[in-house]
Design a protein around this motif. Sequence first.
Motif, short mmCIF file in Angstrom:
data_model
loop_
_atom_site.label_atom_id
_atom_site.label_comp_id
_atom_site.label_asym_id
_atom_site.label_seq_id
_atom_site.Cartn_x
_atom_site.Cartn_y
_atom_site.Cartn_z
N PHE A 37 3.81 10.67 -6.38
CA PHE A 37 4.94 10.92 -7.63
C PHE A 37 4.13 11.26 -8.81
O PHE A 37 4.51 12.48 -9.32
CB PHE A 37 5.90 9.84 -7.69
N ARG A 38 3.31 10.51 -9.21
CA ARG A 38 2.39 10.95 -10.56
C ARG A 38 1.78 12.24 -10.24
O ARG A 38 1.89 13.18 -11.08
CB ARG A 38 1.50 9.91 -10.85
N LYS A 60 2.99 6.12 -2.82
CA LYS A 60 4.06 6.88 -3.37
C LYS A 60 4.02 6.96 -4.75
O LYS A 60 4.65 7.96 -5.33
CB LYS A 60 5.51 6.15 -2.87
N LYS A 61 3.89 5.57 -5.31
CA LYS A 61 3.75 5.99 -6.73
C LYS A 61 2.97 6.83 -7.28
O LYS A 61 2.91 7.80 -8.21
CB LYS A 61 3.57 4.71 -7.38
N TRP A 62 1.60 6.89 -6.80
CA TRP A 62 0.55 7.72 -7.18
C TRP A 62 0.86 9.36 -6.84
O TRP A 62 0.73 10.24 -7.55
CB TRP A 62 -0.77 7.45 -6.46
N TRP A 108 4.62 15.13 -10.08
CA TRP A 108 5.59 15.45 -11.02
C TRP A 108 5.17 15.56 -12.44
O TRP A 108 5.64 16.29 -13.43
CB TRP A 108 6.81 14.45 -10.74
N ASP A 133 0.76 -1.23 -0.06
CA ASP A 133 0.00 -0.10 0.01
C ASP A 133 0.97 1.35 0.07
O ASP A 133 0.34 2.22 -0.70
CB ASP A 133 -0.81 0.08 1.37
N ASN A 134 1.98 1.23 0.85
CA ASN A 134 2.63 2.24 0.75
C ASN A 134 3.42 2.53 -0.47
O ASN A 134 3.51 3.69 -1.07
CB ASN A 134 3.79 2.09 1.96
N ALA A 135 3.91 1.54 -1.24
CA ALA A 135 4.66 1.73 -2.59
C ALA A 135 3.53 2.30 -3.81
O ALA A 135 3.88 3.20 -4.13
CB ALA A 135 5.25 0.23 -3.02
N ILE A 136 2.30 1.83 -3.60
CA ILE A 136 1.30 2.33 -4.30
C ILE A 136 1.16 3.82 -4.19
O ILE A 136 0.98 4.59 -5.18
CB ILE A 136 0.04 1.34 -4.28
#
Length: 134
Positions: free
Chosen positions: A18-19, A14-16, A22, A9-12
């Motif tokens: 970031f999107r 962070k990915k969102w 950026w 969940d944390n990785a998902i």
Amino acid sequence: MRDDGAFGDNAIMKKWLFRIIWIPVLIVAVLFLVANRTLVPISLDPIRPENPALSTPALPLWFWLMGMLFIGVALGAAGQWLSTREARAQARDNRRELKALRKELAALTAKREREAPHGKETQEDPPKLEAMSV
């Protein structure tokens, strides 16, 4: 079904995140660079700006901006690399010492095996070195 737990969940997230941050920044940067295509000479003479003694050729503004960005990134990377030279030297010394200790341990183990009576087990096993990440 895949269960990644809290780490997934944390990785998902962070990915969102970031999107979300950026992608708009990159879109604005590209629009800014495309909109500023006029030729601009950079003057390096603060005393006579209308007739500078030292100036660059007229190139698009985006060229100068991207050039300064690349120079800044290169200087930052060089500074970071130079600031870690002591840690790299310490790691190099640690690797050399570890290699010498492993060699010494192998020599002592071989010597112990030669001196041990054949057919009998030694009373204790030699100490084992575990790989260390340096």
